[in-house]
Write a protein that holds these residues in place. Structure first.
Motif, PDB file in Angstrom:
ATOM      1  N   ASP A 276       2.002  14.278 -29.806  1.00 51.86           N
ATOM      2  CA  ASP A 276       2.556  15.585 -29.483  1.00 51.86           C
ATOM      3  C   ASP A 276       4.062  15.429 -29.408  1.00 51.86           C
ATOM      4  O   ASP A 276       4.595  14.813 -28.483  1.00 51.86           O
TER       5      ASP A 276
ATOM      6  N   THR B  87      12.293  21.905 -44.264  1.00 50.68           N
ATOM      7  CA  THR B  87      12.982  23.044 -43.696  1.00 50.68           C
ATOM      8  C   THR B  87      12.716  24.287 -44.538  1.00 50.68           C
ATOM      9  O   THR B  87      11.943  24.243 -45.509  1.00 50.68           O
TER      10      THR B  87
ATOM     11  N   GLY C 226       9.792  26.059 -50.720  1.00 49.89           N
ATOM     12  CA  GLY C 226       9.372  27.441 -50.922  1.00 49.89           C
ATOM     13  C   GLY C 226       8.065  27.700 -50.191  1.00 49.89           C
ATOM     14  O   GLY C 226       7.509  26.807 -49.538  1.00 49.89           O
TER      15      GLY C 226
HETATM   16  P1  NAD Z   1       0.870  22.703 -41.534  1.00 45.79           P
HETATM   17  O1  NAD Z   1       0.076  23.574 -40.647  1.00 45.79           O
HETATM   18  O2  NAD Z   1       0.152  21.910 -42.565  1.00 45.79           O
HETATM   19  O3  NAD Z   1       1.762  21.675 -40.723  1.00 45.79           O
HETATM   20  C1  NAD Z   1       2.302  21.895 -39.450  1.00 45.79           C
HETATM   21  C2  NAD Z   1       1.762  20.786 -38.564  1.00 45.79           C
HETATM   22  O4  NAD Z   1       2.493  20.728 -37.346  1.00 45.79           O
HETATM   23  C3  NAD Z   1       0.303  20.988 -38.186  1.00 45.79           C
HETATM   24  O5  NAD Z   1      -0.443  19.858 -38.614  1.00 45.79           O
HETATM   25  C4  NAD Z   1       0.338  21.065 -36.659  1.00 45.79           C
HETATM   26  O6  NAD Z   1      -0.794  20.483 -36.083  1.00 45.79           O
HETATM   27  C5  NAD Z   1       1.597  20.266 -36.375  1.00 45.79           C
HETATM   28  N1  NAD Z   1       2.196  20.466 -35.039  1.00 45.79           N
HETATM   29  C6  NAD Z   1       2.502  21.630 -34.427  1.00 45.79           C
HETATM   30  N2  NAD Z   1       3.034  21.394 -33.212  1.00 45.79           N
HETATM   31  C7  NAD Z   1       3.059  20.043 -33.054  1.00 45.79           C
HETATM   32  C8  NAD Z   1       3.484  19.165 -32.010  1.00 45.79           C
HETATM   33  N3  NAD Z   1       4.000  19.627 -30.864  1.00 45.79           N
HETATM   34  N4  NAD Z   1       3.362  17.826 -32.198  1.00 45.79           N
HETATM   35  C9  NAD Z   1       2.850  17.337 -33.341  1.00 45.79           C
HETATM   36  N5  NAD Z   1       2.437  18.113 -34.361  1.00 45.79           N
HETATM   37  C10 NAD Z   1       2.539  19.452 -34.211  1.00 45.79           C
HETATM   38  O7  NAD Z   1       1.946  23.672 -42.208  1.00 45.79           O
HETATM   39  P2  NAD Z   1       3.145  23.410 -43.237  1.00 45.79           P
HETATM   40  O8  NAD Z   1       3.566  24.790 -43.646  1.00 45.79           O
HETATM   41  O9  NAD Z   1       2.783  22.427 -44.275  1.00 45.79           O
HETATM   42  O10 NAD Z   1       4.301  22.828 -42.315  1.00 45.79           O
HETATM   43  C11 NAD Z   1       4.911  21.575 -42.504  1.00 45.79           C
HETATM   44  C12 NAD Z   1       6.428  21.722 -42.496  1.00 45.79           C
HETATM   45  O11 NAD Z   1       6.827  22.477 -43.651  1.00 45.79           O
HETATM   46  C13 NAD Z   1       6.980  22.504 -41.295  1.00 45.79           C
HETATM   47  O12 NAD Z   1       8.192  21.921 -40.870  1.00 45.79           O
HETATM   48  C14 NAD Z   1       7.261  23.874 -41.888  1.00 45.79           C
HETATM   49  O13 NAD Z   1       8.234  24.598 -41.180  1.00 45.79           O
HETATM   50  C15 NAD Z   1       7.751  23.459 -43.263  1.00 45.79           C
HETATM   51  N6  NAD Z   1       7.809  24.542 -44.274  1.00 45.79           N
HETATM   52  C16 NAD Z   1       6.703  25.270 -44.589  1.00 45.79           C
HETATM   53  C17 NAD Z   1       6.785  26.285 -45.532  1.00 45.79           C
HETATM   54  C18 NAD Z   1       5.562  27.091 -45.906  1.00 45.79           C
HETATM   55  O14 NAD Z   1       5.685  28.138 -46.560  1.00 45.79           O
HETATM   56  N7  NAD Z   1       4.368  26.659 -45.566  1.00 45.79           N
HETATM   57  C19 NAD Z   1       8.012  26.568 -46.167  1.00 45.79           C
HETATM   58  C20 NAD Z   1       9.125  25.793 -45.837  1.00 45.79           C
HETATM   59  C21 NAD Z   1       9.017  24.793 -44.874  1.00 45.79           C
END
Ligand code: NAD
Length: 286
Positions: A73, A171, A218
């Motif tokens: 966490d 990001t 994206g």
């Molecule tokens: P995802 O749900 O696969 O990943 C997010 C993860 O964060 C999850 O596995 C969740 O369990 C974990 N998490 C949340 N709080 C936590 C904590 N306190 N400690 C440890 N783990 C924690 O979703 P994603 O979209 O692949 O996100 C991954 C990264 O990509 C993030 O930084 C997100 O902001 C970034 N991102 C996503 C997008 C999009 O469109 N999906 C676009 C740009 C950037």
């Protein structure tokens, strides 16, 4: 020796963390992951039961192996920081050593060192609220889980990272352009993450020869993105307006991360790399 990568923020096979793990595994890296404590049981049991086997297939036909899954966490640095109600929560008390410091110690004990650190996590409890309606607690929680979590991880992992190693975070362009709907201080959190990428590139580069970059990705229909509520609209907007009119796959972000983590990117640090079909370069929608 192959490289060893620790990927924080993998809890299913839909997100960027999973895709980055796969690209790194395809390039020959050993994969260890950190999974958010409340999601740990379901992730581990799904993995064991073969629910992800199809998504584990690598380009050469073999299956990605995850050597170890650690509970984590990222909003707690050490046991003293954990409030009583979290400590006594069943999901948390069922695991141990999941604060950032303890996690790094456990990885050190099990593996000695790593080469690649990936931060693929974010959380903003008030993400669906406009910034003007965001509470102080909501804002600080977004920064804690989404920005300081990277500072904390890098701080604790740098001592066990081999010189020449690389770290990568994810990001979003809402840090620098107005993206209505990405609220709760999440836009602020991404701005902090990008600024920290530069400062940490300097500090970790000078001190330990470690590179620090971030990928501005994206839109992807991940679990986290679905919780925000506007992901389909963002995907449609990108399809309509980006220079490359195709849906972005998580694999494309994974491959860019594998490049950034590799010696091919040995002079790249402190960078924000857009992997978004070029949408960031547009001035108006057409
Ligand atoms: P995802 O749900 O696969 O990943 C997010 C993860 O964060 C999850 O596995 C969740 O369990 C974990 N998490 C949340 N709080 C936590 C904590 N306190 N400690 C440890 N783990 C924690 O979703 P994603 O979209 O692949 O996100 C991954 C990264 O990509 C993030 O930084 C997100 O902001 C970034 N991102 C996503 C997008 C999009 O469109 N999906 C676009 C740009 C950037």
């Amino acid at each position: 020796r192959g490289k060893r990568a620790f990927i924080a923020g993998v809890a299913d096979d839909h997100g960027y963390g999973w895709a980055i793990a796969k690209s790194l595994a395809a390039a020959g890296a050993e994969i260890i992951v950190g999974t958010w404590v409340p999601a740990l049981n379901i992730f581990e049991s799904s993995l064991r039961r073969g629910k992800f086997d199809e998504s584990r297939i690598l380009p050469d036909g073999s299956l990605m192996e995850i050597t170890k899954v650690y509970p984590m966490d990222a909003v707690y640095d050490s046991p003293e920081d954990v409030p009583e109600d979290v400590k006594s929560n069943k999901r948390y008390s069922g695991s141990s050593k999941w604060t950032v410091k303890e996690l790094a110690e456990a990885v050190k004990q099990d593996f000695g060192s790593i080469d690649i650190l990936v931060h693929s996590l974010a959380n903003g409890p008030e993400v669906t609220k406009p910034l003007l309606e965001t509470s102080r607690n909501g804002y600080l929680a977004a920064i804690s889980a989404s920005s300081y979590s990277f500072v904390s991880l890098l701080k604790e992992f740098v001592p066990i990272m081999n010189p020449g190693g690389a770290s990568i975070s994810l990001t979003y362009i809402a840090s620098e352009r107005i993206i209505p709907g990405y609220g709760g201080g999440m836009s602020s959190a991404k701005a902090a993450l990008e600024s920290d990428t530069r400062v940490l590139a300097f500090e970790a580069g000078r001190k330990h020869k470690i590179r620090v970059n971030t990928i501005s990705a994206g839109p992807l229909r991940s679990r986290a993105a679905k919780a925000i509520g506007f992901i389909d609209m963002m995907i449609d907007y990108s399809l309509a307006n980006a220079p490359l009119q195709k849906e972005l796959s998580a694999e494309e972000v994974g491959n860019a991360a594998a490049f950034l983590a590799s010696p091919l990117a040995s002079a790249i640090t402190g960078a924000v790399l857009y992997v978004d079909n070029g949408l960031n370069a547009m001035g108006v929608g057409v």
